[in-house]
Design an enzyme around this catalytic site. Structure first.
Site, short mmCIF file in Angstrom:
data_model
loop_
_atom_site.label_atom_id
_atom_site.label_comp_id
_atom_site.label_asym_id
_atom_site.label_seq_id
_atom_site.Cartn_x
_atom_site.Cartn_y
_atom_site.Cartn_z
N GLU A 289 -4.01 -23.32 -43.35
CA GLU A 289 -4.33 -22.62 -42.11
C GLU A 289 -5.62 -23.07 -41.45
O GLU A 289 -5.69 -23.22 -40.23
CB GLU A 289 -4.53 -21.14 -42.44
CG GLU A 289 -3.44 -20.23 -41.99
CD GLU A 289 -3.69 -18.85 -42.58
OE1 GLU A 289 -4.73 -18.26 -42.26
OE2 GLU A 289 -2.85 -18.40 -43.39
N PRO B 20 -4.08 1.73 -7.99
CA PRO B 20 -3.98 3.15 -7.67
C PRO B 20 -5.30 3.91 -7.81
O PRO B 20 -5.36 5.07 -7.43
CB PRO B 20 -2.97 3.65 -8.70
CG PRO B 20 -3.13 2.72 -9.85
CD PRO B 20 -3.44 1.38 -9.26
N LYS C 260 -9.67 5.82 7.47
CA LYS C 260 -8.25 6.11 7.54
C LYS C 260 -7.80 7.09 6.48
O LYS C 260 -7.00 6.77 5.61
CB LYS C 260 -7.42 4.81 7.43
CG LYS C 260 -7.42 4.06 8.74
CD LYS C 260 -6.14 3.30 8.92
CE LYS C 260 -5.86 2.43 7.72
NZ LYS C 260 -4.93 1.40 7.90
N MET D 203 2.81 9.64 0.71
CA MET D 203 2.29 10.51 1.78
C MET D 203 3.23 11.70 1.99
O MET D 203 3.43 12.15 3.11
CB MET D 203 2.13 9.72 3.09
CG MET D 203 1.17 8.55 2.95
SD MET D 203 1.12 7.51 4.40
CE MET D 203 2.58 6.48 4.17
N GLY E 247 -3.58 0.62 -3.93
CA GLY E 247 -2.26 0.25 -4.42
C GLY E 247 -1.95 -1.20 -4.13
O GLY E 247 -2.75 -2.10 -4.37
N ASP E 248 -0.77 -1.43 -3.56
CA ASP E 248 -0.38 -2.77 -3.13
C ASP E 248 -0.58 -2.85 -1.61
O ASP E 248 -0.20 -1.92 -0.89
CB ASP E 248 1.09 -3.03 -3.48
CG ASP E 248 1.49 -4.45 -3.12
OD1 ASP E 248 1.46 -5.31 -4.01
OD2 ASP E 248 1.81 -4.69 -1.93
N ALA F 68 -2.90 9.75 -9.54
CA ALA F 68 -2.29 8.93 -10.59
C ALA F 68 -3.28 7.88 -11.08
O ALA F 68 -4.05 7.32 -10.29
CB ALA F 68 -1.04 8.25 -10.05
N ASP G 174 -10.49 0.90 2.36
CA ASP G 174 -9.91 2.15 2.84
C ASP G 174 -10.44 3.33 2.06
O ASP G 174 -10.99 3.18 0.96
CB ASP G 174 -8.38 2.10 2.66
CG ASP G 174 -7.73 1.23 3.72
OD1 ASP G 174 -8.38 0.97 4.74
OD2 ASP G 174 -6.57 0.83 3.50
N1 SAH Z 1 -0.63 0.87 -0.45
C1 SAH Z 1 -0.66 2.10 -1.24
C2 SAH Z 1 -0.06 3.27 -0.51
C3 SAH Z 1 -0.84 3.72 0.68
S1 SAH Z 1 -0.15 5.14 1.44
C4 SAH Z 1 0.08 1.82 -2.57
O1 SAH Z 1 0.74 0.80 -2.72
O2 SAH Z 1 -0.01 2.69 -3.44
C5 SAH Z 1 -1.10 6.43 0.69
C6 SAH Z 1 -0.22 7.24 -0.24
O3 SAH Z 1 -0.12 6.57 -1.48
C7 SAH Z 1 -0.79 8.59 -0.60
O4 SAH Z 1 -0.50 9.55 0.39
C8 SAH Z 1 -0.07 8.89 -1.89
O5 SAH Z 1 1.23 9.31 -1.64
C9 SAH Z 1 0.01 7.51 -2.51
N2 SAH Z 1 -1.10 7.29 -3.47
C10 SAH Z 1 -2.08 6.37 -3.41
N3 SAH Z 1 -2.86 6.44 -4.51
C11 SAH Z 1 -2.35 7.42 -5.29
C12 SAH Z 1 -2.70 7.97 -6.54
N4 SAH Z 1 -3.74 7.51 -7.25
N5 SAH Z 1 -1.96 8.97 -7.04
C13 SAH Z 1 -0.88 9.44 -6.35
N6 SAH Z 1 -0.51 8.95 -5.17
C14 SAH Z 1 -1.22 7.95 -4.63
#
Ligand code: SAH
Length: 482
Positions: free
Chosen positions: A29, A231, A276, A389, A308-309, A418, A254
């Protein structure tokens, strides 16, 4: 006087091994581990192993190393520039070390510091760029930890970029005066258009971009990265997002992007909240679009950080269109979208074999009017539905879906915040969903997931969605504050 910095007892150097032979003595090894490490270089490997393990034999064949299948003899070391005593046997390793020294060859003996002339580093390899981490044998675990962190910081394509740089060295020296102009060329080369083209795997384009940089008199144009911040949890960012954040001159973010993620940028980067949030628009979308274009024209490296994305309910489409129209270069970096984070928090399979095989991302804001949108039809045919949303339209969503024929006892999961430490989870049925609107104990973003697959979630630490049931579970003491 500077204070006394502790002195290194082992000094790092890079040894030329091209066309040279490195000898490894051992058949198990330890020998295989060293062979793997050395094979990151172009050195010829000579492995002296009377009895080699099956793994080592396979490796030797696959990697074209020389195998000397004879009992060890000092003559086997002749002509090597380094020797590794890796037999796992103390006596043999001692003999190998002594023989090597006698022949004037530097030796490393695995796990025997006292026998080592040199140590091998933990290695971050982006050939021709190498980062070697040494702890003088004190902490291989520490060295590996540091290695992993540095590895994350560096683009996987750094090596190709450095190789391209080599081919531009002469031209840069010929065409650009030494000093500021040449430094600026290289800085734009390594962080501007050539670097981005290489990262995207477009070598010819990188070459062109570098050639243009050589003759251009203006600063390179800017670049906008639309980056998914995930998230909320700061370790749910991609490595690419983190790298871009550290390179950015300016970060536009944002309201939903937490401070901790924005703080990953360089300390001297400018940070601009473009807001926003529902009800308090600090900049209109049109203002954001033109700000991005303006910054790009100024030659700034911009990270446009979106929760998020960026391509999911993020109005990235409008920002990309504005950048395209203005001819500003941009890229998109995906992120973990809220639906995935919420599903993970609930251990909720979004697709479930035999139950549901499609997944809908929607807002629920399109339910006005008479005709049902397509996603509602999909819900009725069994898709899992993730509602973004959706808090202020919870009653509308539930009402319309039930009216259209989705069973009122269809499972529903709701996650506030989340992925974050203070997240809250709720579960119930479609009939309970309207109560979401009335709750005033939720202030964070909320994700709602509807469908039969929800029944497969883990409801531990989850509260009933219906307020009535909640009150029943935690009865209020009437009259206390009356
Ligand atoms: N581009 C983001 C979404 C933007 S719209 C994505 O891909 O997640 C914003 C919405 O995303 C919020 O109203 C909620 O519904 C959701 N969101 C974003 N972060 C969140 C979190 N940590 N927990 C739960 N919902 C979330």
């Amino acid at each position: 006087m500077a204070h006394d910095t502790p002195k290194l007892n082992a000094f790092p150097v890079f040894l030329r091994v091209e066309g040279k032979t490195v000898a490894i003595v051992g058949g198990g090894e330890e020998a295989l581990a060293k062979a793997r490490l050395l094979s990151q270089s172009s050195a010829r490997l000579s492995i002296i192993a009377h009895q080699a393990s099956a793994d080592l034999l396979d490796w030797i064949t696959a990697n074209g190393a020389v195998h000397i299948a004879a009992p060890y003899a000092p003559a086997h070391l002749a002509g090597s520039i380094m020797v590794f005593a890796a037999s796992g046997e103390e006596d043999l390793d001692r003999r190998v070390a002594a023989d090597a020294r006698r022949q004037g060859i530097a030796v490393n003996a695995v796990d025997r510091l006292d026998l080592c002339d040199f140590f091998t580093p933990a290695l971050v390899n982006r050939a021709p760029v190498a980062i070697a981490i040494g702890t003088e044998g004190a902490g291989p675990v520490l060295a590996q930890m540091i290695r992993a962190r540095i590895d994350q910081l560096l683009s996987p394509s750094l090596g190709s970029l450095a190789t391209l740089a080599v081919s531009f060295r002469h031209a840069a020296e010929r065409l650009l005066p030494k000093g500021a102009a040449r430094r600026r060329f290289w800085s734009d080369f390594f962080s501007g258009a050539p670097a981005r083209a290489i990262a995207a795997g477009r070598l010819a384009e990188a070459h062109d971009a570098a050639s243009r940089l050589l003759v251009s008199t203006t600063r390179s144009t800017g670049h906008i990265a639309l980056v998914g911040a995930g998230p909320g949890a700061e370790d749910l960012l991609t490595l690419r997002a983190q790298r871009l954040l550290m390179d950015a001159d300016i970060i536009l973010y944002d309201a939903l992007v937490p401070e901790a993620v924005v703080a990953m940028g360089r300390r001297d980067a400018e940070r601009v909240s473009v807001g926003k949030r529902k009800g308090c628009h600090s900049k209109t979308q049109a203002e954001i679009n033109s700000l991005l274009v303006e910054l790009g024209r100024e030659g700034k490296r911009v990270v446009r950080l979106k929760s998020g994305d960026p391509l999911v309910f993020g109005r990235a489409g409008e920002e990309m269109a504005a950048l395209r129209d203005a001819g500003i270069s941009y890229e998109v970096v995906p992120g973990v979208t809220a639906a995935f984070a919420a599903a993970a928090d609930f251990e909720l399979p979004l697709t479930l074999r035999g139950v549901t095989s499609s997944l809908v991302f929607t807002t629920g804001h399109d339910l006005k009017g008479n005709s049902l949108p397509d996603w509602a039809k999909l819900a009725i045919s069994g898709a899992t539905v993730a509602v973004y949303m959706g808090r202020s339209v919870a009653a509308e969503v539930a009402g319309r879906l039930m009216e259209a024929g989705l069973a009122s006892d269809t499972a529903v999961a709701v996650v506030e915040n989340a992925s974050l430490g203070h997240r809250r989870k709720f579960h119930g049925t479609l009939a309970d969903l309207p109560s979401l609107e009335a709750r005033n104990d939720l202030s964070g973003p909320v994700m709602t997931i509807i469908g039969d697959a929800v029944a497969g979630a883990n409801f531990e630490h989850s509260e009933p969605l219906a307020l009535g049931k909640l009150q029943h579970a935690h009865p209020r003491i009437e009259g206390v504050d009356a």
